[in-house]
Design a protein around this motif. Structure first.
Motif, PDB file in Angstrom:
ATOM      1  N   ILE A  37     120.727  18.173   1.494  1.00 45.87           N
ATOM      2  CA  ILE A  37     121.596  18.310   2.459  1.00 45.87           C
ATOM      3  C   ILE A  37     121.263  18.166   3.919  1.00 45.87           C
ATOM      4  O   ILE A  37     121.844  17.544   4.780  1.00 45.87           O
ATOM      5  CB  ILE A  37     122.352  19.655   2.501  1.00 45.87           C
ATOM      6  CG1 ILE A  37     123.010  19.881   1.148  1.00 45.87           C
ATOM      7  CG2 ILE A  37     123.176  19.993   3.638  1.00 45.87           C
ATOM      8  CD1 ILE A  37     123.364  21.181   0.818  1.00 45.87           C
ATOM      9  N   ARG A  86     125.589  20.117   6.703  1.00 44.66           N
ATOM     10  CA  ARG A  86     126.791  20.319   6.182  1.00 44.66           C
ATOM     11  C   ARG A  86     128.181  19.551   6.632  1.00 44.66           C
ATOM     12  O   ARG A  86     128.980  19.802   5.650  1.00 44.66           O
ATOM     13  CB  ARG A  86     126.755  21.858   6.183  1.00 44.66           C
ATOM     14  CG  ARG A  86     125.844  22.669   5.300  1.00 44.66           C
ATOM     15  CD  ARG A  86     125.750  24.034   5.790  1.00 44.66           C
ATOM     16  NE  ARG A  86     124.850  24.711   4.774  1.00 44.66           N
ATOM     17  CZ  ARG A  86     123.455  24.783   4.932  1.00 44.66           C
ATOM     18  NH1 ARG A  86     122.646  23.920   5.561  1.00 44.66           N
ATOM     19  NH2 ARG A  86     122.583  25.396   4.009  1.00 44.66           N
ATOM     20  N   PHE A 125     128.154  22.140  -4.036  1.00 48.28           N
ATOM     21  CA  PHE A 125     127.722  21.810  -2.591  1.00 48.28           C
ATOM     22  C   PHE A 125     128.693  22.819  -1.563  1.00 48.28           C
ATOM     23  O   PHE A 125     128.399  23.100  -0.724  1.00 48.28           O
ATOM     24  CB  PHE A 125     127.999  20.295  -2.331  1.00 48.28           C
ATOM     25  CG  PHE A 125     126.792  19.464  -2.729  1.00 48.28           C
ATOM     26  CD1 PHE A 125     125.793  19.375  -1.944  1.00 48.28           C
ATOM     27  CD2 PHE A 125     126.841  18.760  -4.001  1.00 48.28           C
ATOM     28  CE1 PHE A 125     124.720  18.691  -2.445  1.00 48.28           C
ATOM     29  CE2 PHE A 125     125.810  17.963  -4.510  1.00 48.28           C
ATOM     30  CZ  PHE A 125     124.564  18.013  -3.560  1.00 48.28           C
ATOM     31  N   TYR A 144     126.558  25.885  -0.795  1.00 52.70           N
ATOM     32  CA  TYR A 144     125.802  25.370   0.244  1.00 52.70           C
ATOM     33  C   TYR A 144     126.661  25.060   1.682  1.00 52.70           C
ATOM     34  O   TYR A 144     126.321  24.653   2.760  1.00 52.70           O
ATOM     35  CB  TYR A 144     125.177  24.176  -0.044  1.00 52.70           C
ATOM     36  CG  TYR A 144     124.050  24.603  -1.141  1.00 52.70           C
ATOM     37  CD1 TYR A 144     122.804  25.282  -0.498  1.00 52.70           C
ATOM     38  CD2 TYR A 144     124.274  24.108  -2.400  1.00 52.70           C
ATOM     39  CE1 TYR A 144     121.834  25.312  -1.576  1.00 52.70           C
ATOM     40  CE2 TYR A 144     123.437  24.721  -3.406  1.00 52.70           C
ATOM     41  CZ  TYR A 144     122.155  25.152  -2.874  1.00 52.70           C
ATOM     42  OH  TYR A 144     121.209  25.515  -3.765  1.00 52.70           O
ATOM     43  N   CYS A 177     129.154  23.020   2.242  1.00 53.43           N
ATOM     44  CA  CYS A 177     129.119  21.468   2.770  1.00 53.43           C
ATOM     45  C   CYS A 177     130.611  21.419   2.914  1.00 53.43           C
ATOM     46  O   CYS A 177     131.539  21.754   2.074  1.00 53.43           O
ATOM     47  CB  CYS A 177     128.562  20.523   1.668  1.00 53.43           C
ATOM     48  SG  CYS A 177     126.781  20.724   1.915  1.00 53.43           S
TER      49      CYS A 177
END
Length: 285
Positions: free
Chosen positions: A47, A53, A77, A81, A83
């Motif tokens: 990433i 992000r 994702f 995370y 994103c």
């Protein structure tokens, strides 16, 4: 022909702007996972090199036979995370892969993630298509690419297909085909320690001593950096077979040629280790 292709591509990357590569550009980072789980240190690195992000991240689920693979990775994702912009590409057929709209989307991506499954499906769909060419051009211009399992195996040329007799070291015994060729001078293998795949990679290195064999274990990745060095991330091992300076031998019998060699370099790298293929040295980063 394969040797000439690999060397010309390598020199294009190291010395001159290659096709679609303008002066001052550099190829993107490659974060290639051996399969299994995906430790956070690996995903966060991808990433980061993809632009963070807020970058556009595209999922290529083509290798998988499961219809929800794209949605699965979108959730990974976005939920795990944070994103913001993640999309799965519909690339089930060669017609899909000749879409100009999808090729334009690829050109805007900060990162592209290849899911696991069967690497042959990836090449069956992408080889000699607009989207396949767009992925290569995007990487040459700095887009980061990641893959896991089959999504890692497809990055080298030759590419292991998974077919062959892995119980012996013989010539013409491991089935390969052209891959995406984003890691020139290398043959990639995955699930390496967990599935004891040393024989098949070593066989190919003995047949193709100009290529370095890189076997990546599960929950482990090699980060191929634009400066030409490789760093191990994750939880397991990366094994490297280097026969570029070896003294190779063959003995013929009724079943073909037995492969052997002396002074073959082998490295077993752990997380945090780096390898410099041009000078064949390893160190902690």
């Amino acid at each position: 022909m394969r040797l000439r292709f690999n060397l010309s591509f390598l020199f294009a990357l190291l010395m001159l702007p290659g096709p679609g590569l303008q002066a001052g550009d550099r190829p993107g980072d490659l974060v290639l996972i051996g399969g299994g789980s995906r430790p956070a240190v690996i995903m966060e690195k991808f990433i980061d090199v993809a632009g963070g992000r807020d970058a556009l991240i595209l999922i290529v689920p083509t290798a998988s036979s499961l219809p929800d693979t794209g949605d699965f990775y979108i959730d990974v994702f976005k939920k795990d995370y944070d994103c913001k912009r993640v999309r799965a590409l519909t690339l089930a057929t060669r017609e899909d892969a000749d879409s100009q709209k999808t090729a334009r989307l690829v050109a805007r991506a900060g990162g592209i993630f290849f899911a696991g499954g069967d690497q042959r499906r990836i090449l069956d769909v992408l080889e000699n298509t607009l989207v396949g060419e767009a992925i290569t051009e995007a990487w040459q211009s700095g887009t980061a690419i990641a893959g896991t399992s089959a999504g890692t195996a497809c990055m080298s040329t030759p590419m292991l297909t998974g077919d062959g007799d892995f119980d012996v070291l013989r010539a013409d015994n491991i089935v390969t085909r052209n891959g995406l060729g984003l890691v020139p001078g290398v043959i990639l293998d995955q699930h390496f320690v967990a599935r004891q795949r040393q024989n098949r990679l070593l066989s190919l290195v003995l047949e193709n001593p100009h290529l370095i064999g890189v076997g990546i274990d599960e929950a482990t990745a090699v980060w191929f950096r634009p400066d030409g060095t490789w760093k191990v991330l994750g939880n397991g091992w990366v094994q490297i077979y280097d026969a570029r300076s070896a003294r190779l031998n063959r003995i013929s019998d009724r079943d073909g040629d037995l492969l052997g060699g002396r002074q073959i370099q082998m490295h077993v790298l752990l997380p945090g280790d780096t390898f410099s293929p041009n000078i064949n040295t390893c160190k902690k980063d």
